[in-house]
Design an enzyme around this catalytic site. Sequence first.
Site, PDB file in Angstrom:
ATOM      1  N   ARG A 179      48.852  49.094   2.239  1.00 42.40           N
ATOM      2  CA  ARG A 179      48.229  47.366   1.817  1.00 42.40           C
ATOM      3  C   ARG A 179      48.919  47.071   0.568  1.00 42.40           C
ATOM      4  NH1 ARG A 179      44.013  47.013  -1.094  1.00 42.40           N
ATOM      5  NH2 ARG A 179      42.957  49.026  -0.215  1.00 42.40           N
ATOM      6  N   HIS A 236      43.251  44.259  -2.071  1.00 51.99           N
ATOM      7  CA  HIS A 236      42.239  44.068  -0.967  1.00 51.99           C
ATOM      8  C   HIS A 236      41.621  43.258  -1.123  1.00 51.99           C
ATOM      9  CE1 HIS A 236      38.908  44.925   2.404  1.00 51.99           C
ATOM     10  NE2 HIS A 236      38.257  44.456   1.024  1.00 51.99           N
ATOM     11  N   TYR A 256      42.245  52.399  -8.623  1.00 54.77           N
ATOM     12  CA  TYR A 256      42.167  53.508  -8.076  1.00 54.77           C
ATOM     13  C   TYR A 256      43.554  53.676  -6.782  1.00 54.77           C
ATOM     14  CZ  TYR A 256      42.082  49.692  -4.403  1.00 54.77           C
ATOM     15  OH  TYR A 256      42.247  48.428  -3.285  1.00 54.77           O
TER      16      TYR A 256
END
Length: 378
Positions: A273, A277, A286
């Site tokens: 990805r 998100h 992260y």
Amino acid sequence: MSVQELPGATVYRPTPPPAWRPRTDPAPLLPDPEPYRVLGTKAAGAADPELLRRLYRELVRGRRYNAQATALTKQGRLAVYPSSTGQEACEVAAALALEERDWLFPSYRDTLAAVARGLDPVEALTLLRGDWHTGYDPREHRIAPLCTPLATQLPHAVGLAHAARLKGDDVVALAMVGDGGTSEGDFHEALNFAAVWQAPVVFLVQNNGFAISVPLAKQTAAPSLAHKAVGYGMPGRLVDGNDAAAVHEVLADAVARARRGGGPTLIEAVTYRIDAHTNADDATRYRGESEVETWRAHDPIRLLERELTERGLIDEDGVKAAADAAETMAAKLRERMNADPVLDPMDLFEHVYAEQTAQLREQAAQLRAELDAEGETR
């Protein structure tokens, strides 16, 4: 003195009864040790040129669709958008691997798969805009509602596929889920029922590395997600999720196998990805930019464009035509999404039950009275 202690008696060594033996040989169910690839290998020479060109056009259109939908969130025209940038090969291949009579069961991130299957781009975004329950008729398009709760669409796919087989319908269901969804109980229940019933369903796991901010290593200790198939008695396949030709081949094989009565297949597509998100997520908290850049070098559009160019299957005009078509789609999407929708509050009570309950009728009457009173005061 026990029987075993009698002189000359055969020593009793208990063994499990025959029922313990495996129902199937596990070896053929195991996935390959490395993700299957087509582009850049000898297998690419056998790929259908027209299919490759179509995959390319859809990838380019899908990338532009993701970019435009993300921009619409910043303009307040969408409440949220979970981009599939970087994962377009999985989305497009899933749509193209199905026949018209088959069913697609997407997750909330799979709007692109629905559009590639033929759904109106605006209708695919209606749920994310907050305008209506779904925005399209699932039965008409053979696309289940975009599923926001993780993995709950998987048992639905199994139920539909099993029911179709009982009715004698030649239908396959393809259910899409992310790596995060494999940590939900619905995932395991769906796989177990599908294998026991030998339902004509294909599970596509898009392993994009993170369940929001949780890396895969913190979700499972399995060698791969595809290995989980063996525990349920179905084949597991591991494929390069950025290789559109490979994903399409593996999915098409699994769909054909299911249609022949061979039962379900679990496919793990290893992808990434690129975007956050959703537009509400800060991915820099992260993961590092160097990791993202590494995956950009394995971009699905770049991989396929290189293959097509090297084989003389596309030229500069073909590349430009694909980009122009994508830009035309984006322009129409912007225009239509910038128009304020006309909403009827009474739609809240439509399509909840086949026959409204007494409570729903009471609530609908109360809302109608409030709307009439409001209209009289204006």
